[in-house]
Design a protein around this motif. Structure first.
Motif, PDB file in Angstrom:
ATOM      1  N   ALA B  94       5.695  -9.049   0.540  1.00 23.64           N
ATOM      2  CA  ALA B  94       4.919  -9.547   1.689  1.00 23.64           C
ATOM      3  C   ALA B  94       5.246  -8.720   2.935  1.00 23.64           C
ATOM      4  O   ALA B  94       4.344  -8.325   3.687  1.00 23.64           O
ATOM      5  CB  ALA B  94       5.217 -11.020   1.921  1.00 23.64           C
ATOM      6  N   VAL B  95       6.527  -8.448   3.125  1.00 24.14           N
ATOM      7  CA  VAL B  95       6.942  -7.630   4.280  1.00 24.14           C
ATOM      8  C   VAL B  95       6.329  -6.238   4.160  1.00 24.14           C
ATOM      9  O   VAL B  95       5.810  -5.680   5.133  1.00 24.14           O
ATOM     10  CB  VAL B  95       8.484  -7.550   4.377  1.00 24.14           C
ATOM     11  N   GLN B  96       6.366  -5.703   2.954  1.00 22.61           N
ATOM     12  CA  GLN B  96       5.824  -4.377   2.710  1.00 22.61           C
ATOM     13  C   GLN B  96       4.320  -4.323   3.033  1.00 22.61           C
ATOM     14  O   GLN B  96       3.838  -3.374   3.655  1.00 22.61           O
ATOM     15  CB  GLN B  96       6.068  -3.997   1.240  1.00 22.61           C
ATOM     16  N   LYS B  97       3.618  -5.391   2.657  1.00 22.70           N
ATOM     17  CA  LYS B  97       2.179  -5.453   2.934  1.00 22.70           C
ATOM     18  C   LYS B  97       1.923  -5.511   4.437  1.00 22.70           C
ATOM     19  O   LYS B  97       0.974  -4.909   4.933  1.00 22.70           O
ATOM     20  CB  LYS B  97       1.555  -6.687   2.266  1.00 22.70           C
ATOM     21  N   LEU B  98       2.749  -6.245   5.123  1.00 21.65           N
ATOM     22  CA  LEU B  98       2.579  -6.352   6.582  1.00 21.65           C
ATOM     23  C   LEU B  98       2.814  -4.999   7.245  1.00 21.65           C
ATOM     24  O   LEU B  98       2.061  -4.585   8.121  1.00 21.65           O
ATOM     25  CB  LEU B  98       3.539  -7.397   7.173  1.00 21.65           C
ATOM     26  N   ILE B  99       3.860  -4.332   6.791  1.00 20.54           N
ATOM     27  CA  ILE B  99       4.225  -3.051   7.411  1.00 20.54           C
ATOM     28  C   ILE B  99       3.214  -1.958   7.046  1.00 20.54           C
ATOM     29  O   ILE B  99       2.779  -1.192   7.902  1.00 20.54           O
ATOM     30  CB  ILE B  99       5.645  -2.615   6.975  1.00 20.54           C
ATOM     31  N   GLY B 100       2.823  -1.942   5.778  1.00 24.02           N
ATOM     32  CA  GLY B 100       2.011  -0.810   5.315  1.00 24.02           C
ATOM     33  C   GLY B 100       0.547  -1.104   5.067  1.00 24.02           C
ATOM     34  O   GLY B 100      -0.255  -0.181   4.944  1.00 24.02           O
ATOM     35  N   GLY B 101       0.183  -2.394   5.011  1.00 28.15           N
ATOM     36  CA  GLY B 101      -1.198  -2.724   4.649  1.00 28.15           C
ATOM     37  C   GLY B 101      -2.152  -2.696   5.837  1.00 28.15           C
ATOM     38  O   GLY B 101      -1.735  -2.657   6.982  1.00 28.15           O
ATOM     39  N   PHE B 103      -4.374  -4.620   8.148  1.00 28.45           N
ATOM     40  CA  PHE B 103      -4.372  -6.040   8.506  1.00 28.45           C
ATOM     41  C   PHE B 103      -5.771  -6.655   8.418  1.00 28.45           C
ATOM     42  O   PHE B 103      -5.910  -7.838   8.133  1.00 28.45           O
ATOM     43  CB  PHE B 103      -3.767  -6.259   9.896  1.00 28.45           C
ATOM     44  N   ARG B 104      -6.804  -5.848   8.659  1.00 27.03           N
ATOM     45  CA  ARG B 104      -8.173  -6.380   8.527  1.00 27.03           C
ATOM     46  C   ARG B 104      -8.425  -6.794   7.071  1.00 27.03           C
ATOM     47  O   ARG B 104      -9.028  -7.832   6.812  1.00 27.03           O
ATOM     48  CB  ARG B 104      -9.199  -5.324   8.939  1.00 27.03           C
ATOM     49  N   GLU B 105      -7.927  -5.980   6.158  1.00 24.30           N
ATOM     50  CA  GLU B 105      -8.093  -6.314   4.736  1.00 24.30           C
ATOM     51  C   GLU B 105      -7.275  -7.549   4.379  1.00 24.30           C
ATOM     52  O   GLU B 105      -7.693  -8.379   3.576  1.00 24.30           O
ATOM     53  CB  GLU B 105      -7.640  -5.133   3.864  1.00 24.30           C
ATOM     54  N   ILE B 106      -6.101  -7.648   4.978  1.00 28.07           N
ATOM     55  CA  ILE B 106      -5.247  -8.823   4.729  1.00 28.07           C
ATOM     56  C   ILE B 106      -5.975 -10.086   5.161  1.00 28.07           C
ATOM     57  O   ILE B 106      -5.997 -11.092   4.440  1.00 28.07           O
ATOM     58  CB  ILE B 106      -3.889  -8.668   5.461  1.00 28.07           C
ATOM     59  N   LEU B 107      -6.615 -10.034   6.334  1.00 24.12           N
ATOM     60  CA  LEU B 107      -7.344 -11.208   6.831  1.00 24.12           C
ATOM     61  C   LEU B 107      -8.532 -11.530   5.925  1.00 24.12           C
ATOM     62  O   LEU B 107      -8.798 -12.702   5.634  1.00 24.12           O
ATOM     63  CB  LEU B 107      -7.818 -10.972   8.268  1.00 24.12           C
ATOM     64  N   ALA B 108      -9.220 -10.496   5.481  1.00 23.76           N
ATOM     65  CA  ALA B 108     -10.385 -10.712   4.611  1.00 23.76           C
ATOM     66  C   ALA B 108      -9.950 -11.284   3.262  1.00 23.76           C
ATOM     67  O   ALA B 108     -10.548 -12.233   2.738  1.00 23.76           O
ATOM     68  CB  ALA B 108     -11.128  -9.400   4.408  1.00 23.76           C
TER      69      ALA B 108
END
Lengths: 150, 333
Positions: B94-101, B103-108
């Motif tokens: 989860a931390v890795q996704k926050l740092i490297g992902g 964020f627009r895709e995360i919200l979608a």
């Protein structure tokens, strides 16, 4: 929630809105100075803060100023005061109606009451609109007592 | 996983589950895990969706909104990210996704998962209701008959995502409803999944025995059981596990005075660890009888809780206040 200072609206758009206001007001013979528009913006911020509201679109004070610049009752001398008072009332009504009334609708109602039913009286306009919007009371003849007054 | 997340300067327990994204962002930011550019990009993605939601909320007819609505809408935007992160099994990931992902895709992605959660919750609710207990408990019946209907009628994932628009008081086996750390649909999902499993477990027992047990429990508390706020499954579990400890092989909840004597005689001098082991073994012998793997997994952690409580009551000589003797004897079974 982060602190947005009550305004989340692009400064560029705000400058454009102000330019439009100045031009429209001028077309109605009302000359607004830079100090006037800065005063409106500053007052709007204070009123937003006082009424616990966040702005994310067109400034209500600017919209009201634009609409009321064509009023037959307002002179340059009292223009800013009238707009400020109406802006405060505007936000109060938005809160009281749980944001269910749109900006344009409310401004049109205010202008209609001010120009055509209240003889250019800010107090009467606000009282009429409050009764109309919050209590569903419409068209009280001017000067007659209502049940609430008794 | 990279070097940053293999040695995180904070752990999962530091994160506030009810405000997961905001809390994770704050920790990552404070520990220098986010570049200024990344922080700005996350903030932009949030603000963009927030502004769009504000426009939707006011039907594009207002340029301002009251702070109470603005806060709720902002929370609803972050909630989509919460849902996304909470679906990731590994905290480091989860931390890795926050740092490297992105964020627009995360919200979608969070929005899609939220919709799936809503439909999954409806499924849990239906199953929970289909095997509900027939009890005269207002709190239980409200949770089974009313709360979900209210939720599904009034829940707004876009503007009030963290609210459940209903009040659930009936407690679950593992604690009060208000103690569930999740909010919004994640709360409802957890609550109704738990209730479904508890109802499925209770429905394995004869209804008459359960009714008798609840009435007797009320008598012991000098009240009607319906006036008491307690978890039915916990009472059923305690009786069932005690019987299992005593070597019973049939599912039931009846206990008599002689059972208490037998229990005390057998475990008076046992350590808590001994009792825990005995309870786990006793429960294990019922796997084939219960057969429902999800129910077994759900109840398994409770065996240690029960063993701990039983141990305390044995030491204090208060077993009779912990368990319920029913009028019908069970020794002859």
């Amino acid at each position: 929630m982060p602190d947005w200072d009550m305004v989340l609206y692009s400064p560029q758009k705000e400058r454009e809105d102000i330019q439009t206001l100045v031009e429209k007001a001028a077309s109605h013979g009302l000359i607004l100075t830079k100090e006037d528009t800065e005063y409106l913006l500053a007052e709007n911020r204070v009123l937003l803060h006082r009424s616990h509201r966040l702005a994310f679109g067109k400034n209500a004070a600017v919209m009201l100023a634009e609409k009321f610049s064509r009023s037959a009752y307002i002179t340059k001398r009292d223009f800013l005061n009238v707009v400020t008072e109406l802006t405060e009332f505007f936000y109060e009504m938005k809160n009281e109606t749980q944001d269910s009334i749109g900006d344009d609708e409310l401004i049109d109602e205010l202008f209609d009451a001010f120009e055509h039913r209240c003889g250019g009286s800010v107090e009467l306009t606000m009282s009429r609109l409050e009764n109309q919007i919050l209590r569903g009371v419409t068209d009280e003849p001017i000067g007659e007592e209502t049940e609430d007054d008794e | 996983m990279n070097e940053i997340t293999t040695k995180l300067p904070f752990c999962e327990e530091d994160i506030d589950k009810s405000n997961f994204t905001a809390s994770l962002l704050a920790h990552c930011s404070a520990n220098g895990l986010l570049t200024p550019e990344k922080e700005a990009s996350i903030k932009n993605a949030i603000t963009e969706l927030f502004l769009e939601s504000l426009e939707e909320f006011t039907s594009r007819a207002s340029g301002s909104v009251s702070m109470k609505y603005a806060e709720s809408i902002y929370e609803s935007v972050l909630y989509r990210a919460d849902v996304y992160f909470l679906h990731i099994k590994s905290f480091e990931e989860a931390v890795q996704k926050l740092i490297g992902g992105d964020f627009r895709e995360i919200l979608a992605e969070g929005s899609s998962l939220l919709l799936k959660d809503l439909s999954q919750t409806a499924g849990y609710y239906e199953k929970a209701a289909s095997c509900a207990l027939h009890v005269s408990s207002p709190e239980y019946n409200y949770a089974v008959n009313e709360a979900f209907r209210e939720f599904s009628q009034h829940y707004s994932a876009r503007f009030f995502a963290k609210s459940i628009v209903t009040q659930i008081d009936y407690p679950l086996l593992y604690g009060a409803a208000y103690a569930i750390p999740e909010t919004g649909v994640l709360f409802m999902k957890r609550y109704y999944r738990s209730l479904m499993l508890e109802n499925r477990f209770c429905s394995l027992f004869p209804g008459r025995e359960l009714h008798e047990l609840f009435l007797r429990y009320g008598e012991l508390c000098h009240a009607h059981y319906g006036d008491l706020l307690f978890n039915f499954c916990e009472l059923v579990c305690n009786q069932f596990l005690t019987r299992a400890l005593l070597g019973r092989t049939q599912l039931g909840v009846r206990l008599c005075e002689k059972d208490f004597d037998a229990l005390i005689a057998r475990f008076r001098y046992s350590t808590e660890d001994d009792i825990k082991k005995a309870v786990r073994d006793a429960f294990g012998r019922f796997y084939r009888v219960i057969r429902d793997h999800s129910v077994i997994l759900y109840l398994r952690p409770y065996t240690d809780i029960f063993a701990h409580q039983l141990c305390d009551h044995l030491r204090q000589g208060t077993v009779t206040s912990f368990l319920v003797t029913t009028h019908s004897p069970s020794v002859s079974e």
